[in-house]
Design a protein around this motif. Sequence first.
Motif, PDB file in Angstrom:
ATOM      1  N   PHE A 199       0.432 -21.600  36.698  1.00 17.53           N
ATOM      2  CA  PHE A 199      -0.182 -21.412  35.386  1.00 17.53           C
ATOM      3  C   PHE A 199       0.789 -20.910  34.319  1.00 17.53           C
ATOM      4  O   PHE A 199       0.453 -20.873  33.134  1.00 17.53           O
ATOM      5  CB  PHE A 199      -1.373 -20.450  35.490  1.00 17.53           C
ATOM      6  CG  PHE A 199      -1.038 -19.150  36.169  1.00 17.53           C
ATOM      7  CD1 PHE A 199      -0.469 -18.104  35.474  1.00 17.53           C
ATOM      8  CD2 PHE A 199      -1.290 -18.990  37.533  1.00 17.53           C
ATOM      9  CE1 PHE A 199      -0.164 -16.912  36.101  1.00 17.53           C
ATOM     10  CE2 PHE A 199      -0.988 -17.795  38.176  1.00 17.53           C
ATOM     11  CZ  PHE A 199      -0.411 -16.763  37.461  1.00 17.53           C
ATOM     12  N   VAL A 200       2.011 -20.516  34.717  1.00 23.57           N
ATOM     13  CA  VAL A 200       2.983 -20.041  33.726  1.00 23.57           C
ATOM     14  C   VAL A 200       3.837 -21.190  33.188  1.00 23.57           C
ATOM     15  O   VAL A 200       4.669 -20.983  32.305  1.00 23.57           O
ATOM     16  CB  VAL A 200       3.906 -18.954  34.315  1.00 23.57           C
ATOM     17  CG1 VAL A 200       3.095 -17.780  34.835  1.00 23.57           C
ATOM     18  CG2 VAL A 200       4.802 -19.514  35.418  1.00 23.57           C
ATOM     19  N   TYR A 201       3.636 -22.399  33.723  1.00 23.73           N
ATOM     20  CA  TYR A 201       4.458 -23.545  33.335  1.00 23.73           C
ATOM     21  C   TYR A 201       3.566 -24.614  32.711  1.00 23.73           C
ATOM     22  O   TYR A 201       2.961 -25.425  33.424  1.00 23.73           O
ATOM     23  CB  TYR A 201       5.177 -24.094  34.571  1.00 23.73           C
ATOM     24  CG  TYR A 201       6.375 -24.962  34.261  1.00 23.73           C
ATOM     25  CD1 TYR A 201       7.527 -24.410  33.727  1.00 23.73           C
ATOM     26  CD2 TYR A 201       6.340 -26.333  34.501  1.00 23.73           C
ATOM     27  CE1 TYR A 201       8.630 -25.193  33.443  1.00 23.73           C
ATOM     28  CE2 TYR A 201       7.441 -27.126  34.221  1.00 23.73           C
ATOM     29  CZ  TYR A 201       8.577 -26.550  33.697  1.00 23.73           C
ATOM     30  OH  TYR A 201       9.671 -27.339  33.414  1.00 23.73           O
ATOM     31  N   PRO A 202       3.444 -24.648  31.388  1.00 20.62           N
ATOM     32  CA  PRO A 202       2.473 -25.535  30.728  1.00 20.62           C
ATOM     33  C   PRO A 202       2.692 -27.028  30.969  1.00 20.62           C
ATOM     34  O   PRO A 202       1.750 -27.812  30.854  1.00 20.62           O
ATOM     35  CB  PRO A 202       2.634 -25.192  29.240  1.00 20.62           C
ATOM     36  CG  PRO A 202       3.987 -24.571  29.126  1.00 20.62           C
ATOM     37  CD  PRO A 202       4.204 -23.853  30.411  1.00 20.62           C
ATOM     38  N   GLU A 227      -8.221 -22.311  38.828  1.00 19.12           N
ATOM     39  CA  GLU A 227      -8.851 -20.996  38.686  1.00 19.12           C
ATOM     40  C   GLU A 227      -8.656 -20.563  37.233  1.00 19.12           C
ATOM     41  O   GLU A 227      -7.524 -20.381  36.779  1.00 19.12           O
ATOM     42  CB  GLU A 227      -8.217 -19.991  39.651  1.00 19.12           C
ATOM     43  CG  GLU A 227      -8.464 -20.329  41.120  1.00 19.12           C
ATOM     44  CD  GLU A 227      -7.844 -19.312  42.063  1.00 19.12           C
ATOM     45  OE1 GLU A 227      -7.229 -18.336  41.553  1.00 19.12           O
ATOM     46  OE2 GLU A 227      -7.966 -19.479  43.288  1.00 19.12           O
ATOM     47  N   PHE A 228      -9.745 -20.427  36.517  1.00 19.80           N
ATOM     48  CA  PHE A 228      -9.661 -20.185  35.078  1.00 19.80           C
ATOM     49  C   PHE A 228      -9.016 -18.843  34.733  1.00 19.80           C
ATOM     50  O   PHE A 228      -8.473 -18.673  33.637  1.00 19.80           O
ATOM     51  CB  PHE A 228     -11.056 -20.279  34.459  1.00 19.80           C
ATOM     52  CG  PHE A 228     -11.620 -21.675  34.518  1.00 19.80           C
ATOM     53  CD1 PHE A 228     -11.076 -22.685  33.742  1.00 19.80           C
ATOM     54  CD2 PHE A 228     -12.668 -21.988  35.375  1.00 19.80           C
ATOM     55  CE1 PHE A 228     -11.576 -23.978  33.791  1.00 19.80           C
ATOM     56  CE2 PHE A 228     -13.176 -23.281  35.437  1.00 19.80           C
ATOM     57  CZ  PHE A 228     -12.619 -24.282  34.648  1.00 19.80           C
ATOM     58  N   ILE A 229      -9.101 -17.901  35.663  1.00 22.52           N
ATOM     59  CA  ILE A 229      -8.409 -16.626  35.495  1.00 22.52           C
ATOM     60  C   ILE A 229      -7.323 -16.553  36.566  1.00 22.52           C
ATOM     61  O   ILE A 229      -7.636 -16.691  37.750  1.00 22.52           O
ATOM     62  CB  ILE A 229      -9.355 -15.413  35.646  1.00 22.52           C
ATOM     63  CG1 ILE A 229     -10.505 -15.509  34.619  1.00 22.52           C
ATOM     64  CG2 ILE A 229      -8.601 -14.094  35.467  1.00 22.52           C
ATOM     65  CD1 ILE A 229     -10.072 -15.431  33.172  1.00 22.52           C
ATOM     66  N   PRO A 230      -6.045 -16.453  36.230  1.00 17.61           N
ATOM     67  CA  PRO A 230      -5.488 -16.104  34.903  1.00 17.61           C
ATOM     68  C   PRO A 230      -5.048 -17.295  34.056  1.00 17.61           C
ATOM     69  O   PRO A 230      -4.370 -17.104  33.044  1.00 17.61           O
ATOM     70  CB  PRO A 230      -4.271 -15.271  35.286  1.00 17.61           C
ATOM     71  CG  PRO A 230      -3.778 -15.929  36.544  1.00 17.61           C
ATOM     72  CD  PRO A 230      -5.013 -16.397  37.285  1.00 17.61           C
ATOM     73  N   TRP A 231      -5.415 -18.521  34.436  1.00 16.20           N
ATOM     74  CA  TRP A 231      -4.888 -19.696  33.734  1.00 16.20           C
ATOM     75  C   TRP A 231      -5.221 -19.693  32.240  1.00 16.20           C
ATOM     76  O   TRP A 231      -4.313 -19.827  31.403  1.00 16.20           O
ATOM     77  CB  TRP A 231      -5.441 -20.972  34.379  1.00 16.20           C
ATOM     78  CG  TRP A 231      -5.000 -22.230  33.693  1.00 16.20           C
ATOM     79  CD1 TRP A 231      -3.791 -22.451  33.093  1.00 16.20           C
ATOM     80  CD2 TRP A 231      -5.772 -23.424  33.516  1.00 16.20           C
ATOM     81  NE1 TRP A 231      -3.748 -23.723  32.570  1.00 16.20           N
ATOM     82  CE2 TRP A 231      -4.947 -24.340  32.808  1.00 16.20           C
ATOM     83  CE3 TRP A 231      -7.056 -23.819  33.890  1.00 16.20           C
ATOM     84  CZ2 TRP A 231      -5.377 -25.623  32.478  1.00 16.20           C
ATOM     85  CZ3 TRP A 231      -7.476 -25.095  33.564  1.00 16.20           C
ATOM     86  CH2 TRP A 231      -6.650 -25.982  32.871  1.00 16.20           C
TER      87      TRP A 231
END
Length: 257
Positions: A199-202, A227-231
């Motif tokens: 999720f840190v790599y768009p 997973e919407f959190i933390p995405w």
Amino acid sequence: MNFLSLLGVEFKKIKRTKIFLILFAATVILWIPSILHADLNFGMQAEGISPENNFFIQGFMGMSWFLFPASMVVGTVLLGQTERTNKGILKMLALPVNTWKLCMAKFVVLLVLAAALILMMTGMYYISAAVCTAVREYTFLLPPLYVVKEIGCLFLSAIPMIAFFWMLSVCIHTPIFSVSIGLASIVPSVLMINTKAWFVYPMDYPFFVITAEYGKLASNLTTAQVEFIPWIPVAVTITIVCLSISCIRFGQSERRL
């Protein structure tokens, strides 16, 4: 000039470019192999996925991994070049225009280009599926509601990636360097989706969304799920940071001339 007026000007500018033709050609090229090798979709039933679902997912996986991001990289550079050709950006900055609004207007145009590419891709999917249905005598067409849901998720997931590419285009004025860095950033997405920190790599967002759907449809395969959190918080933060940097840097070097 208000924001809507700026948007109107920006859309008039891209009419003079070949961006839409490039995007259309890319979608046609992508679906040709799917039509020629439609029979391979029947071999995936061992993985628990139907031929029609596999046909759809495989096509959009190819798009989301490379064609879509690469098209956005090219689109950002072409959009930037429309301003730098004949020193158009200097003429715009000479007008009573808020540079932040101008920067955001161009970003909205990029989002429209992304939506146009996805719609072209969807149109070519239905044409390809219809051809394969007629040739193979098996229905490859999926319900429109399902397809709309998937392309909607694909578009929304791509916004942080597009913001990052736009930031590159604004900060790096040399087109070849901007394109090279943008394209190079796409390659690691295949590796990143297999990590817990995806999720840190768009750049891997669109590919991850489609891959996750593949895992849902293929009962005998397991893929990581969204997973919407933390995405979502991370994606929103990345988008805001990239757009803020873009707005701050937009036209900065031209003002020094």
